[in-house]
Design an enzyme around this catalytic site. Structure first.
Site, PDB file in Angstrom:
ATOM      1  N   GLY A  22      -8.829  35.710  23.218  1.00 24.81           N
ATOM      2  CA  GLY A  22      -9.973  36.140  22.419  1.00 24.81           C
ATOM      3  C   GLY A  22     -11.136  36.772  23.163  1.00 24.81           C
ATOM      4  CB  THR A  23     -11.654  38.560  26.426  1.00 22.51           C
ATOM      5  OG1 THR A  23     -10.666  39.581  26.358  1.00 22.51           O
ATOM      6  CG2 THR A  23     -11.170  37.431  27.302  1.00 22.51           C
ATOM      7  CG  ASN A  24     -10.385  42.894  23.447  1.00 25.57           C
ATOM      8  OD1 ASN A  24     -11.143  43.772  23.874  1.00 25.57           O
ATOM      9  ND2 ASN A  24      -9.195  42.658  23.972  1.00 25.57           N
TER      10      ASN A  24
ATOM     11  CG  MET B 249       0.764  38.033  20.663  1.00 29.63           C
ATOM     12  SD  MET B 249       0.928  39.591  21.529  1.00 29.63           S
ATOM     13  CE  MET B 249       2.536  39.348  22.263  1.00 29.63           C
ATOM     14  CE  LYS B 250       3.846  36.306  11.388  1.00 26.09           C
ATOM     15  NZ  LYS B 250       5.214  36.192  11.869  1.00 26.09           N
ATOM     16  CB  ILE B 251       5.093  43.253  13.404  1.00 22.85           C
ATOM     17  CG1 ILE B 251       5.386  43.300  14.893  1.00 22.85           C
ATOM     18  CG2 ILE B 251       5.175  44.615  12.707  1.00 22.85           C
ATOM     19  CD1 ILE B 251       6.280  44.361  15.386  1.00 22.85           C
ATOM     20  CG  LEU B 252      -0.613  43.004  10.457  1.00 23.18           C
ATOM     21  CD1 LEU B 252      -1.946  43.721  10.486  1.00 23.18           C
ATOM     22  CD2 LEU B 252      -0.745  41.681   9.699  1.00 23.18           C
TER      23      LEU B 252
ATOM     24  CG  ASN C 213      -3.496  46.816  18.307  1.00 27.49           C
ATOM     25  OD1 ASN C 213      -3.971  45.703  18.548  1.00 27.49           O
ATOM     26  ND2 ASN C 213      -2.434  47.281  18.954  1.00 27.49           N
TER      27      ASN C 213
ATOM     28  CG  HIS D  20      -1.192  49.045  23.504  1.00 29.65           C
ATOM     29  ND1 HIS D  20      -0.309  48.027  23.210  1.00 29.65           N
ATOM     30  CD2 HIS D  20      -0.605  49.787  24.473  1.00 29.65           C
ATOM     31  CE1 HIS D  20       0.762  48.167  23.966  1.00 29.65           C
ATOM     32  NE2 HIS D  20       0.612  49.226  24.736  1.00 29.65           N
TER      33      HIS D  20
HETATM   34  C1  GRF Z   1      -5.530  42.630  25.285  1.00 34.07           C
HETATM   35  O1  GRF Z   1      -5.110  43.074  26.525  1.00 34.07           O
HETATM   36  C2  GRF Z   1      -5.159  43.596  24.197  1.00 34.07           C
HETATM   37  O2  GRF Z   1      -5.177  44.931  24.614  1.00 34.07           O
HETATM   38  C3  GRF Z   1      -3.735  43.199  23.876  1.00 34.07           C
HETATM   39  O3  GRF Z   1      -3.746  41.795  23.953  1.00 34.07           O
HETATM   40  C4  GRF Z   1      -4.783  41.375  24.848  1.00 34.07           C
HETATM   41  C5  GRF Z   1      -5.659  40.427  24.087  1.00 34.07           C
HETATM   42  O4  GRF Z   1      -6.632  39.849  24.902  1.00 34.07           O
HETATM   43  N1  GRF Z   1      -3.307  43.720  22.609  1.00 34.07           N
HETATM   44  P1  GRF Z   1      -7.770  38.955  24.292  1.00 34.07           P
HETATM   45  O5  GRF Z   1      -7.112  37.847  23.483  1.00 34.07           O
HETATM   46  O6  GRF Z   1      -8.651  39.818  23.451  1.00 34.07           O
HETATM   47  O7  GRF Z   1      -8.500  38.396  25.484  1.00 34.07           O
END
Ligand code: GRF
Length: 189
Positions: free
Chosen positions: A16-18, A91-94, A108, A110
């Protein structure tokens, strides 16, 4: 007149850093969005703690996430007037069924310069291919994995001594900066 903030949902599966970066930005008065809802497919996702600390409503979806549940979740999101869904390590496909409720509203982040290295282990693959640059991409979510229209990219130089971990750290730092900026711009446009 003060404009109301746009409601955003963030879907996570882990760290969850993002999510945290999006929340931090949203706490500024000048920010045009608010994280109103966090969805996770993992009940122990660390990101859920960040959401709870910030008093954001959370929901855990089931492993199966079948049509009836998807419809229910879509209804909840619509009722909460969610305008964009940000996937952040989800990590789930919608399914197309769910995506149909939110056309051009699901984005998203990536950890590669798409269209290169869709899917998992992006840093490992970029290093193995001796790329000069890696980075991150924000894109619309479509039926095909990591293939929707690209919104923004940020390049990160690959260094001679890079390891997967070192590269991941530098790319993640850029992800955390890019996501809030891009979301704000998207809402403005
Ligand atoms: C990130 O590297 C994002 O690009 C990828 O999964 C990771 C999630 O990181 N899809 P976080 O949970 O937001 O720290």
């Amino acid at each position: 007149m003060i404009k109301e903030k746009t409601n955003i949902a963030v879907f996570i599966s882990g760290r969850g850093t993002n999510l945290k970066a999006l929340i931090l930005r949203s706490n500024k008065n000048s920010c045009n969005y608010k994280i109103a809802f966090v969805v996770s497919n993992k009940k122990n996702a660390a990101g859920l703690k960040i959401a709870k600390k910030n008093k954001i409503l959370t929901k855990i979806i089931s492993k199966q996430f079948l049509k009836a549940e998807q419809k229910k979740l879509a209804k909840i999101l619509i009722n909460k007037n969610i305008q964009f869904i940000c996937l952040a390590g989800f990590m789930k496909i919608l399914s197309p069924y769910f995506l149909n409720f939110f056309k051009n509203k699901v984005i998203n982040i990536h950890p590669s310069l798409l269209p290169k290295y869709k899917g998992l282990n992006t840093h490992h693959r970029a290093l193995k291919a001796k790329e000069k640059f890696s980075g991150c991409t924000i894109h619309y979510v479509s039926k095909k994995l990591d293939s929707g229209k690209i919104i923004a990219k940020k390049k990160v130089k690959i260094l001679k001594k890079d390891t997967i971990k070192k590269l991941e750290k530098r790319v993640l730092k850029e992800e955390n900066k890019l996501y809030p900026i891009v979301l704000e711009k998207l809402i403005m446009s």
